[in-house]
Scaffold this active site. Structure first.
Site, PDB file in Angstrom:
ATOM      1  N   CYS A 109       0.814  -1.232   0.000  1.00 47.01           N
ATOM      2  CA  CYS A 109       0.000   0.000   0.000  1.00 47.01           C
ATOM      3  C   CYS A 109       0.840   1.272   0.000  1.00 47.01           C
ATOM      4  O   CYS A 109       0.316   2.366  -0.212  1.00 47.01           O
ATOM      5  CB  CYS A 109      -0.938   0.007   1.198  1.00 47.01           C
ATOM      6  SG  CYS A 109      -2.030  -1.419   1.226  1.00 47.01           S
ATOM      7  N   HIS A 255      -3.055   7.227   2.960  1.00 47.50           N
ATOM      8  CA  HIS A 255      -3.515   5.927   2.447  1.00 47.50           C
ATOM      9  C   HIS A 255      -4.884   5.638   3.054  1.00 47.50           C
ATOM     10  O   HIS A 255      -5.131   5.885   4.235  1.00 47.50           O
ATOM     11  CB  HIS A 255      -2.507   4.850   2.828  1.00 47.50           C
ATOM     12  CG  HIS A 255      -2.995   3.464   2.554  1.00 47.50           C
ATOM     13  ND1 HIS A 255      -3.522   3.105   1.340  1.00 47.50           N
ATOM     14  CD2 HIS A 255      -3.063   2.356   3.351  1.00 47.50           C
ATOM     15  CE1 HIS A 255      -3.890   1.834   1.387  1.00 47.50           C
ATOM     16  NE2 HIS A 255      -3.613   1.360   2.593  1.00 47.50           N
ATOM     17  N   ASN A 285     -10.120  -0.037   0.631  1.00 49.98           N
ATOM     18  CA  ASN A 285      -8.663   0.061   0.562  1.00 49.98           C
ATOM     19  C   ASN A 285      -8.200  -0.484  -0.799  1.00 49.98           C
ATOM     20  O   ASN A 285      -8.319  -1.679  -1.051  1.00 49.98           O
ATOM     21  CB  ASN A 285      -8.070  -0.750   1.719  1.00 49.98           C
ATOM     22  CG  ASN A 285      -6.551  -0.715   1.747  1.00 49.98           C
ATOM     23  OD1 ASN A 285      -5.915  -0.297   0.791  1.00 49.98           O
ATOM     24  ND2 ASN A 285      -5.979  -1.179   2.839  1.00 49.98           N
TER      25      ASN A 285
HETATM   26  O1  UT7 Z   1      -3.521  -1.138   3.964  1.00 40.21           O
HETATM   27  C1  UT7 Z   1      -2.553  -1.547   4.878  1.00 40.21           C
HETATM   28  C2  UT7 Z   1      -2.866  -1.145   6.212  1.00 40.21           C
HETATM   29  N1  UT7 Z   1      -4.083  -1.773   6.678  1.00 40.21           N
HETATM   30  C3  UT7 Z   1      -4.496  -1.476   7.859  1.00 40.21           C
HETATM   31  O2  UT7 Z   1      -3.880  -0.674   8.508  1.00 40.21           O
HETATM   32  C4  UT7 Z   1      -5.713  -2.164   8.396  1.00 40.21           C
HETATM   33  C5  UT7 Z   1      -5.623  -2.170   9.896  1.00 40.21           C
HETATM   34  N2  UT7 Z   1      -6.653  -2.878  10.611  1.00 40.21           N
HETATM   35  C6  UT7 Z   1      -7.962  -2.515  10.641  1.00 40.21           C
HETATM   36  O3  UT7 Z   1      -8.403  -1.650   9.911  1.00 40.21           O
HETATM   37  C7  UT7 Z   1      -8.842  -3.171  11.689  1.00 40.21           C
HETATM   38  O4  UT7 Z   1      -8.026  -3.888  12.565  1.00 40.21           O
HETATM   39  C8  UT7 Z   1      -9.926  -4.091  11.104  1.00 40.21           C
HETATM   40  C9  UT7 Z   1     -11.009  -3.286  10.420  1.00 40.21           C
HETATM   41  C10 UT7 Z   1      -9.314  -5.091  10.147  1.00 40.21           C
HETATM   42  C11 UT7 Z   1     -10.596  -4.873  12.244  1.00 40.21           C
HETATM   43  O5  UT7 Z   1     -11.152  -3.982  13.183  1.00 40.21           O
HETATM   44  P1  UT7 Z   1     -10.860  -4.182  14.735  1.00 40.21           P
HETATM   45  O6  UT7 Z   1     -11.614  -3.134  15.450  1.00 40.21           O
HETATM   46  O7  UT7 Z   1      -9.372  -4.219  14.918  1.00 40.21           O
HETATM   47  O8  UT7 Z   1     -11.528  -5.562  15.035  1.00 40.21           O
HETATM   48  P2  UT7 Z   1     -10.858  -6.907  15.597  1.00 40.21           P
HETATM   49  O9  UT7 Z   1      -9.975  -7.531  14.572  1.00 40.21           O
HETATM   50  O10 UT7 Z   1     -10.275  -6.633  16.951  1.00 40.21           O
HETATM   51  O11 UT7 Z   1     -12.130  -7.813  15.760  1.00 40.21           O
HETATM   52  C12 UT7 Z   1     -13.174  -7.476  16.693  1.00 40.21           C
HETATM   53  C13 UT7 Z   1     -14.319  -8.446  16.501  1.00 40.21           C
HETATM   54  C14 UT7 Z   1     -13.884  -9.908  16.466  1.00 40.21           C
HETATM   55  O12 UT7 Z   1     -14.860 -10.669  17.116  1.00 40.21           O
HETATM   56  P3  UT7 Z   1     -14.629 -11.194  18.627  1.00 40.21           P
HETATM   57  O13 UT7 Z   1     -13.364 -12.018  18.572  1.00 40.21           O
HETATM   58  O14 UT7 Z   1     -14.496  -9.964  19.456  1.00 40.21           O
HETATM   59  O15 UT7 Z   1     -15.863 -11.989  18.908  1.00 40.21           O
HETATM   60  C15 UT7 Z   1     -13.900 -10.246  15.003  1.00 40.21           C
HETATM   61  O16 UT7 Z   1     -14.121 -11.612  14.766  1.00 40.21           O
HETATM   62  O17 UT7 Z   1     -14.955  -8.197  15.247  1.00 40.21           O
HETATM   63  C16 UT7 Z   1     -15.063  -9.422  14.516  1.00 40.21           C
HETATM   64  N3  UT7 Z   1     -15.043  -9.135  13.095  1.00 40.21           N
HETATM   65  C17 UT7 Z   1     -16.145  -8.894  12.380  1.00 40.21           C
HETATM   66  N4  UT7 Z   1     -17.445  -8.834  12.744  1.00 40.21           N
HETATM   67  C18 UT7 Z   1     -18.325  -8.542  11.765  1.00 40.21           C
HETATM   68  C19 UT7 Z   1     -13.956  -9.061  12.266  1.00 40.21           C
HETATM   69  N5  UT7 Z   1     -14.350  -8.774  11.010  1.00 40.21           N
HETATM   70  C20 UT7 Z   1     -15.707  -8.676  11.063  1.00 40.21           C
HETATM   71  C21 UT7 Z   1     -16.696  -8.377  10.103  1.00 40.21           C
HETATM   72  N6  UT7 Z   1     -17.985  -8.322  10.492  1.00 40.21           N
HETATM   73  N7  UT7 Z   1     -16.398  -8.142   8.806  1.00 40.21           N
END
Ligand code: UT7
Length: 331
Positions: A109, A255, A285
């Site tokens: 990216c 980005h 993204n």
């Molecule tokens: O381009 C390069 C750079 N990219 C980035 O910098 C991306 C960085 N990361 C992010 O944007 C975020 O970490 C995400 C959007 C990918 C995830 O958000 P988060 O707030 O960090 O969520 P998490 O991974 O901590 O997950 C929280 C919960 C989990 O459930 P439990 O374990 O708490 O029950 C996940 O399983 O959200 C769940 N989850 C979802 N729920 C509904 C993860 N993806 C989804 C989804 N829909 N699509």
């Protein structure tokens, strides 16, 4: 930068569309990422084709002819072919460019900012006069649509720019600051076990080869935290070393990975909200294409004008990152 252009494929995919295939909701995606829609290319539309469409427009907007391009460089993590030919060669060919250097770079990216760094060096060493840089991604081709934590984040698209030689101080790329740390290589990766890491012996044991290993994997939470810190540090570093105040920036174009990352970085660096360009809500993204697509959005709606001082800031797999200060010089 003499011009900016982009191409957005026509298939709009909404969060509701994802609700039909995975356990997710429009509410979760909107709240955690800011993304509402993203666009996917047609099956017969490869990333190089998306790049060609953006590049054609960038060349005409620069007011030059295809023959005036001296070098083509493409940043992509979703090239048409795993190793060769490069997307840059495919793009050159379809534009009708012959006997000019063309190559791809792999900086995920951060690709577009890495391209600017290369273009600046080539221009300032008088190697070339007009360089076509392209960020082109068909991210949908490397998504695992059973992994809800990644498949909702990304989109397809391309952005292109012409970087031209200039003697005018107020038309140049002031600075590009790029960096990387491979220590975090497993934060974001596309294992692709059919690539060079496939051992000779395992080649004969097809049960070792899993199709899903060629899809993108991400440690989202860890990546999120390091992204905010790195993107903010980047800005502070490049402004300080060029003695430029954040208030002098016309537009901050980060980005587009996650609206929460963009807002957090904006708060840390203390930039007025109206100067922060956001397109992640529309396009998701799009990796190396995200910054030029965002630039083209404000060009198309008339906000981006010749002479504007821009601050770009990128972060991605590798991990790689980088920022740039430049004047936009397109008509
Ligand atoms: O381009 C390069 C750079 N990219 C980035 O910098 C991306 C960085 N990361 C992010 O944007 C975020 O970490 C995400 C959007 C990918 C995830 O958000 P988060 O707030 O960090 O969520 P998490 O991974 O901590 O997950 C929280 C919960 C989990 O459930 P439990 O374990 O708490 O029950 C996940 O399983 O959200 C769940 N989850 C979802 N729920 C509904 C993860 N993806 C989804 C989804 N829909 N699509």
């Amino acid at each position: 930068m003499k011009s900016i252009a982009s191409y957005v494929p026509k298939n709009c995919i909404t969060n509701k569309d994802f609700e039909r295939i995975i356990d997710t909701s429009d509410e979760w995606i909107t709240k955690r990422t800011g993304i509402k829609t993203r666009y996917f290319a047609d099956n017969n539309e490869d990333s190089s084709e998306l790049g060609v469409k953006a590049a054609n427009l960038a060349i005409s907007r620069a007011g030059i002819k295809v023959d005036d391009i001296d070098l083509v460089i493409c940043a992509t993590l979703s090239p048409d072919y795993l190793s060769m030919p490069s997307n840059a060669c495919l793009i050159s060919n379809r534009l009708g460019i012959e006997n000019k250097p063309a190559f791809d770079i792999a900086a995920a990216c951060s690709g577009f900012v890495y391209l600017l760094s290369l273009a600046k060096s080539f221009i300032e060493s008088n190697a070339y006069n007009n360089i076509l840089i392209v960020g082109a991604e068909k991210f949908s081709s490397i998504l695992d649509f059973s992994d809800r934590s990644t498949c909702i984040l990304f989109g397809d698209g391309a952005g292109a720019a012409v970087i031209g030689a200039t003697n005018n101080e107020n038309e140049r790329i002031i600075d590009v600051n790029i960096s990387a740390n491979g220590k975090y290589n497993d934060f974001l990766m596309t294992p692709r076990s059919l690539g060079s890491n496939l051992n000779f012996s395992s080649e004969f044991d097809v049960s070792n080869i899993q199709a899903t290993q060629s899809y993108v994997k991400m440690k989202g939470n860890e990546t999120f935290k390091i992204a905010v810190k790195t993107l903010a540090n980047d800005v502070e570093e490049i402004l300080a070393r060029n003695n430029i105040n954040i208030n002098d920036i016309k537009y901050f174009i980060p980005h587009q990975a996650n609206l929460r990352i963009i807002n957090a970085v904006g708060d840390i660096i203390g930039i007025d909200n109206s100067k922060v360009v956001v397109t992640v809500n529309k396009y998701g993204n799009t990796s190396s294409a995200s910054i030029p697509m965002a630039m083209d959005d404000i060009y198309k709606d008339g906000r981006l004008k010749k002479g504007d001082l821009l601050l770009l800031d990128a972060f991605g797999g590798g991990l790689t990152w980088g920022s740039s200060l430049l004047y936009f010089n397109g008509e």
